[in-house]
Design a protein around this motif. Structure first.
Motif, PDB file in Angstrom:
ATOM      1  N   UNK A   6       0.498  -1.439   6.953  1.00  0.00           N
ATOM      2  CA  UNK A   6       0.422  -1.110   5.528  1.00  0.00           C
ATOM      3  C   UNK A   6      -0.811  -0.270   5.252  1.00  0.00           C
ATOM      4  N   UNK A  25      -3.298   1.168   2.091  1.00  0.00           N
ATOM      5  CA  UNK A  25      -3.608   0.996   0.678  1.00  0.00           C
ATOM      6  C   UNK A  25      -4.913   1.668   0.287  1.00  0.00           C
ATOM      7  N   UNK A  48      -8.199   1.519  -2.510  1.00  0.00           N
ATOM      8  CA  UNK A  48      -8.995   0.739  -3.447  1.00  0.00           C
ATOM      9  C   UNK A  48      -9.957   1.661  -4.168  1.00  0.00           C
ATOM     10  N   UNK A  52      -7.618  -2.883  -6.368  1.00  0.00           N
ATOM     11  CA  UNK A  52      -6.453  -2.424  -5.627  1.00  0.00           C
ATOM     12  C   UNK A  52      -5.693  -1.406  -6.468  1.00  0.00           C
ATOM     13  N   UNK A  65      -0.107   0.682  -2.628  1.00  0.00           N
ATOM     14  CA  UNK A  65       0.230   0.256  -1.273  1.00  0.00           C
ATOM     15  C   UNK A  65       1.449   1.037  -0.762  1.00  0.00           C
ATOM     16  N   UNK A  99      -3.821  -2.215   7.221  1.00  0.00           N
ATOM     17  CA  UNK A  99      -3.652  -3.542   7.800  1.00  0.00           C
ATOM     18  C   UNK A  99      -2.366  -3.506   8.620  1.00  0.00           C
ATOM     19  N   UNK A 100      -2.399  -4.169   9.789  1.00  0.00           N
ATOM     20  CA  UNK A 100      -1.181  -4.214  10.600  1.00  0.00           C
ATOM     21  C   UNK A 100      -0.887  -5.645  11.007  1.00  0.00           C
ATOM     22  N   UNK A 101       0.339  -5.882  11.399  1.00  0.00           N
ATOM     23  CA  UNK A 101       0.753  -7.245  11.740  1.00  0.00           C
ATOM     24  C   UNK A 101       0.059  -7.778  12.984  1.00  0.00           C
ATOM     25  N   UNK A 106      -3.407  -9.431  11.809  1.00  0.00           N
ATOM     26  CA  UNK A 106      -3.208 -10.084  10.518  1.00  0.00           C
ATOM     27  C   UNK A 106      -4.538 -10.585   9.969  1.00  0.00           C
ATOM     28  N   UNK A 107      -4.782 -10.246   8.740  1.00  0.00           N
ATOM     29  CA  UNK A 107      -6.010 -10.688   8.094  1.00  0.00           C
ATOM     30  C   UNK A 107      -7.133  -9.681   8.177  1.00  0.00           C
ATOM     31  N   UNK A 117     -12.485 -14.997   7.651  1.00  0.00           N
ATOM     32  CA  UNK A 117     -11.178 -15.134   7.014  1.00  0.00           C
ATOM     33  C   UNK A 117     -10.733 -16.576   7.129  1.00  0.00           C
ATOM     34  N   UNK A 122      -5.617 -13.202  -0.744  1.00  0.00           N
ATOM     35  CA  UNK A 122      -4.266 -12.658  -0.705  1.00  0.00           C
ATOM     36  C   UNK A 122      -3.299 -13.800  -0.508  1.00  0.00           C
ATOM     37  N   UNK A 160      -2.094 -14.064   5.140  1.00  0.00           N
ATOM     38  CA  UNK A 160      -2.792 -13.105   5.986  1.00  0.00           C
ATOM     39  C   UNK A 160      -2.022 -11.797   6.099  1.00  0.00           C
ATOM     40  N   UNK A 161      -0.689 -11.887   6.003  1.00  0.00           N
ATOM     41  CA  UNK A 161       0.118 -10.693   6.207  1.00  0.00           C
ATOM     42  C   UNK A 161       0.470 -10.009   4.894  1.00  0.00           C
ATOM     43  N   UNK A 162      -0.052 -10.539   3.787  1.00  0.00           N
ATOM     44  CA  UNK A 162       0.308  -9.977   2.496  1.00  0.00           C
ATOM     45  C   UNK A 162      -0.337  -8.621   2.297  1.00  0.00           C
ATOM     46  N   UNK A 163       0.301  -7.784   1.511  1.00  0.00           N
ATOM     47  CA  UNK A 163      -0.147  -6.411   1.377  1.00  0.00           C
ATOM     48  C   UNK A 163      -1.375  -6.262   0.504  1.00  0.00           C
ATOM     49  N   UNK A 170      -4.743  -7.419  -1.480  1.00  0.00           N
ATOM     50  CA  UNK A 170      -5.843  -8.374  -1.583  1.00  0.00           C
ATOM     51  C   UNK A 170      -6.572  -8.127  -2.899  1.00  0.00           C
TER      52      UNK A 170
END
Lengths: 115, 113
Positions: free
Chosen positions: A33, A35, A37, A47, A50, A95-97, A100-101, B48, B94, B97-100, B102
């Protein structure tokens, strides 16, 4: 490794005109994803928009649109009808899978809107 | 309510002090983050939490100690900081963790003297 590049440290735009802030990215992940800011001088990260890597249409949110060119790995932010309140630092992030985070941020672009 | 609230907004502390930064959200988000940001630089991820468990620690010095007492609260305990730790500390949350998206708080501007 993931990398975000914002090549414009500073940009100026006349009020009511449109402006494009550049962002290129590098990743080997297929699912990610992107995005944007906005950070005014007050410090809060706001934000804006996205874009998912599998989204075929460019994302739009009011005056903000994201020009997503997957083959070129670019995700430029277009602000239409600039307002004085748009003056701020703008960060592109990814951000990528597989991470994560974790969000990878670019160095930012400072936008100044002139009256 | 789409707010992340951070307190205090400003903090000045000596190198021998112990202080805490607080972050609160009531959006039902299960992932919460601490970032450190120096002037005119991008935010750097510190910690996190996911479902109140520490998920990521980006090799942060032990003088920074995070705590997540419940799903709405995130603290950052500070002890024996150095002047170079002066920065804007941002909290974010968010849905997962995988949410688009934040949501960030306004940050705490920390000065270590």
């Amino acid at each position: 490794a993931q990398k975000i590049t914002q090549t414009q440290p500073g940009m100026f735009v006349q009020e009511k005109e449109a402006v494009t802030l550049d962002c290129t990215y590098d990743t080997s992940d297929q699912s990610y994803g992107l995005f944007w800011y906005k950070q005014p001088s007050s410090g809060e990260m706001i934000f804006l928009i996205y874009q998912g890597s599998y989204d075929e249409q460019n994302a739009t949110e009011g005056r903000y649109s994201l020009n997503f060119q997957k083959a070129r790995k670019s995700a430029n932010l277009v602000i239409s009808a600039s307002q004085l309140g748009d003056s701020a630092m703008y960060f592109c992030a990814m951000r990528s899978n597989t991470n994560a985070g974790k969000s990878t941020f670019g160095d930012g672009t400072t936008l100044t809107v002139k009256p | 309510d789409t707010e992340v609230t951070q307190t205090p907004k400003h903090l000045v502390m000596g190198m021998t002090n112990k202080k805490s930064l607080k972050c609160e959200q009531h959006m039902g988000h299960r992932a919460m983050y601490w970032y450190k940001q120096k002037a005119k630089k991008p935010p750097e991820l510190m910690f996190v939490y996911s479902y109140e468990k520490l998920s990521i620690n980006e090799s942060v010095p032990s003088r920074f100690s995070p705590e997540c007492p419940n799903s709405s609260l995130l603290n950052l305990h500070l002890h024996a900081l150095q002047p170079e730790d002066s920065a804007l500390y941002l909290c974010a949350s968010s849905l997962s963790l995988r949410d688009t998206e934040a949501f960030f708080g306004q940050g705490t501007r920390l000065t270590v003297v």
